[in-house]
Design a protein around this motif. Structure first.
Motif, mmCIF file in Angstrom:
data_model
loop_
_atom_site.group_PDB
_atom_site.id
_atom_site.type_symbol
_atom_site.label_atom_id
_atom_site.label_comp_id
_atom_site.label_asym_id
_atom_site.label_seq_id
_atom_site.Cartn_x
_atom_site.Cartn_y
_atom_site.Cartn_z
ATOM 1 N N ILE A 1 -6.220 3.105 7.861
ATOM 2 C CA ILE A 1 -6.210 3.190 6.540
ATOM 3 C C ILE A 1 -7.405 3.383 5.934
ATOM 4 O O ILE A 1 -8.529 2.334 6.173
ATOM 5 N N GLN A 2 -7.566 4.228 5.062
ATOM 6 C CA GLN A 2 -9.018 4.309 4.217
ATOM 7 C C GLN A 2 -8.855 3.532 2.780
ATOM 8 O O GLN A 2 -7.955 3.450 2.392
ATOM 9 N N ARG B 1 3.353 4.802 7.972
ATOM 10 C CA ARG B 1 3.779 4.313 9.212
ATOM 11 C C ARG B 1 2.807 3.203 9.425
ATOM 12 O O ARG B 1 3.186 2.064 10.064
ATOM 13 N N ILE B 2 1.597 3.394 9.291
ATOM 14 C CA ILE B 2 0.527 2.251 9.557
ATOM 15 C C ILE B 2 0.829 1.158 8.757
ATOM 16 O O ILE B 2 0.836 -0.211 9.229
ATOM 17 N N LEU B 3 1.143 1.270 7.668
ATOM 18 C CA LEU B 3 1.640 0.177 6.617
ATOM 19 C C LEU B 3 2.833 -0.346 6.773
ATOM 20 O O LEU B 3 3.057 -1.323 6.006
ATOM 21 N N GLY B 4 3.662 0.048 7.560
ATOM 22 C CA GLY B 4 4.862 -0.600 7.990
ATOM 23 C C GLY B 4 6.101 -0.101 6.977
ATOM 24 O O GLY B 4 6.964 -0.725 6.829
ATOM 25 N N TYR B 5 5.965 1.051 6.130
ATOM 26 C CA TYR B 5 6.767 1.558 5.445
ATOM 27 C C TYR B 5 7.638 2.725 6.039
ATOM 28 O O TYR B 5 7.373 3.250 6.721
#
Length: 464
Positions: A422-423, A460-464
């Protein structure tokens, strides 16, 4: 009147330089026309020029071997690459073409060592110097290397408790090292490094813990200076104290035969950069030999750990100027198409300077500017206040996009920026290409290593 950008550079610096030249008003990097690269791949863009990695390694080897020959030095020179500077496979594979050794910092580094071995990139007799604080997983992974026959794996003891942890996990006899807790520069908030064992405690630690062991042999004394190898009174004083410890330890530990002078050579961060690499190597080698001669002991094998020096100068980051904003009478902002905080985190994290040059329009008039990134953070900028010198770039012309490049950015930026993660403000990681040269005709060619980060990857990283 000489008011073109190229006039400014030629009047201020010796130019062209080894890696930079200008052809038809556009910049070339190691004879690679960057405008052609931009036309093919766009911006923002990360570049790794692989041949520079090998040339840096060979340069250092030559410098130290010549220095040793001048004083009839009897020890060997061993080049180690610090994997933490850049863990990418293409970096390690290029570096290992030059018969080097590796330095690791944490547990997952060892998985890289195993992958390189499985791929035939290194042998089990390669020196693997294991630095860093040894948590259980790191100890287990180091033990796995040694137990599987990596005979030159050297865990460097960072604190006194590591001896017991290593002893419990390692089954075979092996080498170990001890790291000296060097004193920091006076400008630091503390006096002594949190890493390593204090000077006056090393001899007794060896006699009490390592000498009685049937498993461990002390091979290496590790000396590390955060500021790197520089011609300062501070560096020479710390080296002298290190040599005193080495000589004292050698008298009670005959198998000790290696001195690791960690802390690397600096890299070029300005067109005005001036550093005498040959002098520094010659002085270090001469001082070590002289100290040993006075004390009647053999010269140690010298290990260096070069991370930024190995990979830093191979990297470049290219941007487009997407807009200019006149915020007051004196501050003209050029806005880039990315973020400094995500692509070059050292510029705001530690005010690191990199060489910044325009890619095109060297025949245009120039003006002083400030560079701003896309995030809403006030720290996302690069300018004279943070970086000592004013920034000058060609004036913008309608319909003609201005491109700029930051050079020698190949070390640490991806790992510190959270590559693939995540940037800040969800600014995507840029496209990354690799440039290499054909062995037969020496023509350069490119390949895409990574596309620009997609919104799906972030979601995807954030869980959405």
């Amino acid at each position: 009147m000489k008011n073109k950008y190229i006039d400014l550079i030629e009047q201020t610096f010796e130019f062209p330089q080894d890696e930079f030249s200008v052809v038809d008003s556009s910049l070339q990097f190691h004879d690679v026309p960057l405008m052609d690269i931009i036309k093919q791949y766009g911006t923002p863009l990360k570049i790794t020029y692989l041949p520079k990695i090998s040339s840096q390694i060979q340069r250092a080897k030559k410098i130290f071997n010549v220095a040793m020959a001048k004083v009839d030095y009897r020890g060997s020179y061993n080049y180690c690459y610090c994997t933490k500077s850049s863990h990418f496979s293409f970096v390690l594979e290029e570096a290992l073409k030059n018969k080097i050794n590796l330095e690791t910092s944490s547990a997952y580094d060892i998985h890289i060592i195993n992958a390189l071995y499985d791929g035939g990139m290194l042998d089990k007799d390669t020196f693997i110097v294991c630095n860093g604080y040894k948590r259980p997983q790191y100890v287990e992974n180091i033990a796995g290397l040694i137990n599987n026959g990596f005979i030159n794996t050297i865990p460097v003891i960072d604190n006194k408790e590591e001896h017991e942890l290593l002893d419990a996990a390692i089954e075979k006899p092996c080498f170990v090292g001890i790291r000296i807790a060097s004193e920091e520069e006076p400008k630091f908030d503390f006096y002594t490094s949190r890493l390593g064992i204090r000077y006056r405690e090393i001899k007794n630690y060896y006699l009490e813990k390592i000498k009685p062991s049937k498993k461990f042999r002390l091979k290496m004394l590790h000396f590390f200076i955060n500021t790197g190898i520089r011609d300062t009174a501070y560096y020479w004083n710390e080296l002298s104290k290190c040599l005193a410890v080495y000589c004292e330890l050698k008298k009670v530990c005959p198998e000790l035969d290696s001195l690791n002078i960690g802390g690397g050579f600096p890299i070029k961060n300005s067109l005005a950069f001036d550093y005498d690499y040959e002098y520094m190597a010659e002085e270090i080698v001469a001082q070590i030999k002289n100290y040993c001669n006075v004390n009647g002991i053999e010269e140690p094998n010298i290990f260096t750990e070069f991370g930024s020096f190995t990979v830093g100068e191979s990297g470049a980051t290219l941007y487009s100027i997407i807009n200019q904003k006149q915020q007051n009478d004196r501050e003209l902002w050029y806005m880039i198409d990315s973020s400094f905080m995500t692509t070059l985190p050292d510029t705001w994290g530690i005010n690191q300077r990199f060489m910044m040059l325009p890619i095109n329009n060297w025949d245009k008039e120039y003006q002083r500017v400030f560079l701003g990134g896309l995030t809403c953070d006030s720290e996302d900028y690069y300018n004279a206040e943070a970086h000592q010198n004013a920034i000058f770039l060609p004036k913008l012309c309608p319909g003609d996009t201005q491109y700029i490049g930051f050079f020698h950015t190949g070390a640490y930026q991806e790992s510190l920026g959270g590559y693939g993660g995540i940037q800040h403000c969800l600014i995507p990681a840029p496209k990354h290409i690799i440039i290499d040269r054909d062995k037969d005709d020496n023509e350069y060619y490119t390949r895409l290593f990574a596309k620009e980060q997609s919104y799906r990857a972030m979601m995807r990283i954030l869980g959405y």
